[in-house]
Scaffold this active site. Structure first.
Site, mmCIF file in Angstrom:
data_model
loop_
_atom_site.group_PDB
_atom_site.id
_atom_site.type_symbol
_atom_site.label_atom_id
_atom_site.label_comp_id
_atom_site.label_asym_id
_atom_site.label_seq_id
_atom_site.Cartn_x
_atom_site.Cartn_y
_atom_site.Cartn_z
ATOM 1 N N SER A 252 72.169 18.768 71.678
ATOM 2 C CA SER A 252 71.925 19.606 72.846
ATOM 3 C C SER A 252 70.526 19.367 73.381
ATOM 4 O O SER A 252 69.651 18.855 72.692
ATOM 5 C CB SER A 252 72.130 21.080 72.521
ATOM 6 N N LYS A 253 70.378 19.761 74.625
ATOM 7 C CA LYS A 253 69.148 19.545 75.375
ATOM 8 C C LYS A 253 67.926 20.065 74.609
ATOM 9 O O LYS A 253 66.864 19.467 74.662
ATOM 10 C CB LYS A 253 69.285 20.326 76.676
ATOM 11 N N ARG A 254 68.122 21.199 73.927
ATOM 12 C CA ARG A 254 66.994 21.803 73.223
ATOM 13 C C ARG A 254 66.467 20.898 72.118
ATOM 14 O O ARG A 254 65.357 21.020 71.677
ATOM 15 C CB ARG A 254 67.398 23.160 72.650
ATOM 16 N N ARG A 255 67.332 19.985 71.655
ATOM 17 C CA ARG A 255 66.923 19.174 70.498
ATOM 18 C C ARG A 255 66.605 17.727 70.857
ATOM 19 O O ARG A 255 66.566 16.870 69.994
ATOM 20 C CB ARG A 255 68.024 19.199 69.445
#
Ligand code: GLU
Length: 470
Positions: A253-256
């Protein structure tokens, strides 16, 4: 024999995600392998979140990956009349019905089900049944349209990836296929359908034979299969691909980290390597790790798809990219590097291809390659530690003598190699004693390809100035 037709159906609510790119690649390769067709459909019915900018980014990334489509882009929002016609037909034959439940009604239904410890399912209040009297239509409530899902029996399909899957109809309810029309929508204008309905009408109309998609859609498939049956449409085959996990074992995911295909384009990855790496995330052909898109097309017959999640491995992607970079034609590489350098305001010249050829072996990405090449077109600041270590007073005479020889020799690799040798012989030095300081002065670091090749691609004036710099 029916034509193999596959599709990718991204929602334009952001960039092209790596997971969607992998699905696109598999769908594309499967169609190409069978001499079939590949369709691109933009699922833009989430009007609030869909943007033209996302459409543009998705198309650009598909183009960059080289995944050409035979039809499309087809926009769902341009097919509203078709969906409305199918809904009207379903209402007429009773496979769909109007539901006037208000959000409050649904809340109350949910609370009562929870209190009884039951699964939260729509209770079919508004579903017509022989002999059933429906509640009076409340004033001022705009209805949604629900699909009359079979109330019992099993939905079973043989998934191309996961194998046989069965879900009981008692586990699912009558899903909404069209929401209530917006406040202020023109009277009689077609409504906007929900994903599960539009996808069925589209895959049916577009004669899609094989649907590959992420396994988060497994729960949607029973509804979709039931709708195909209600419409008398032939079922496609479904293949649900497992999720891609990040380096940390969590869903990518974008957060990672970077999850947009365009991030990798910017970071200097090659489309050939991205396709190669994405192909291996969930599919294999023997032990093959490095292959071209053409080879993948030859091999990709829908078998050897992995059932379990794949793990994103940034280091492996970098390795795959480095391997593709190494075998890439210098002139083609030069075009990519030129684009990188252009962005940095660096102007190049006829040496660019040869420079790419000289440095490509030691780079993971075209950005790294551009970093090396830029040193030939800009002023280099040597690494201070290496400068102090190698460019000592003891080597100054050798640098001066080399400058003298290089001032008059022919400017090619052989003549430069001979000049270097002459300096070593006359001063009784070993090659590293001379080569290291020259490398630090010319490229800022002692770790470079062979010095004669580096010098031959530099300008004589620049080298003489560097060697004579106090
Ligand atoms: N628009 C859906 C998505 O992006 C497509 C799912 C499907 O392929 O059916 O997840």
């Amino acid at each position: 024999m029916t034509t193999i037709r596959t599709r990718i159906a991204p929602s334009p609510t952001g960039f092209l995600h790596l997971g969607t790119a992998r699905t696109a690649l598999y769908s594309w390769a499967y169609a190409r392998h069978h001499g079939g067709e590949f369709v691109l459909r933009i699922e833009d019915t989430d009007v609030a979140r869909s943007t033209q900018d996302s459409v543009d980014q998705i198309l650009q990334s598909m183009h960059w990956l080289g995944l050409g489509y035979d039809e499309g882009p087809i926009y769902q929002m341009q097919r509203l009349e078709r969906y409305q016609a199918v809904i009207d037909q379903m209402l007429a034959v009773g496979t769909a019905y109007r539901c006037y439940c208000t959000p409050e009604d649904l809340e109350a239904m949910k609370a009562a089900q929870e209190a009884r410890g039951e699964k939260r399912l729509y209770d079919r209040t508004w579903r017509p049944q022989p002999g059933k009297v429906l509640p009076p239509v409340p004033a001022g409530v705009k209805p949604v349209i629900r699909f009359a899902n079979p109330v019992d029996g099993m939905v079973t399909w043989d998934d191309l990836v996961k194998g046989p899957i069965s879900i009981s109809n008692t586990e699912i309810d009558d899903l909404i296929i069209q929401r209530a029309s917006e406040e202020g929508a023109p009277e009689g204008a077609p409504g906007v359908p929900t994903y599960n309905f539009a996808v069925v009408v589209d895959d049916w109309d577009m004669a899609i034979s094989h649907v590959f998609r992420g396994d988060e859609h497994i729960n949607n498939t029973p509804w979709q299969i039931n709708m195909y049956r209600a419409l008398g449409a032939a079922l496609p085959q479904f293949g649900h691909l497992p999720v891609i996990l990040g380096d940390d074992g969590q869903k990518l995911s974008k957060r990672r980290g970077a999850v947009a295909v365009s991030n990798y384009e910017e970071a200097g990855y090659l489309p050939a390597a991205m396709n190669n790496y994405l192909a291996r995330l969930g599919w294999s052909h023997g032990d093959e790790e490095l292959f071209s898109l053409d080879q993948m097309v030859q091999w990709f017959d829908g078998t050897h798809l992995s059932k379990s999640p794949a793990q994103w491995d940034a280091a492996k992607l970098a390795w795959v990219n480095a391997q593709h970079l190494k075998v890439m034609d210098d002139a083609a590489l030069a075009e990519l590097v030129q684009a990188q350098l252009h962005k940095r305001g660096v102007t190049t010249d006829a040496r660019l291809s040869a420079l790419c050829g000289l440095f490509k072996d030691r780079c993971d990405t075209t950005v790294m390659l551009a970093d090396w090449v830029a040193k030939f077109y800009t002023e280099v600041t040597p690494n201070p530690e290496e400068l102090a270590q190698h460019v000592t007073d003891a080597v100054r005479p050798a640098l001066a003598l080399l400058a003298e020889k290089l001032a008059t020799c022919a400017w090619d690799k052989a003549a430069i190699a001979a000049a270097l040798k002459e300096v070593l012989t006359s001063l009784g030095l070993k090659m590293p004693q001379l080569a290291m300081p020259v490398r630090v002065l010319v490229l800022g670091t002692a770790q470079t390809p062979s010095l004669d090749a580096v010098l031959a691609l530099s300008s004589r004036e620049k080298i003489l100035a560097l060697l004579q710099k106090p």
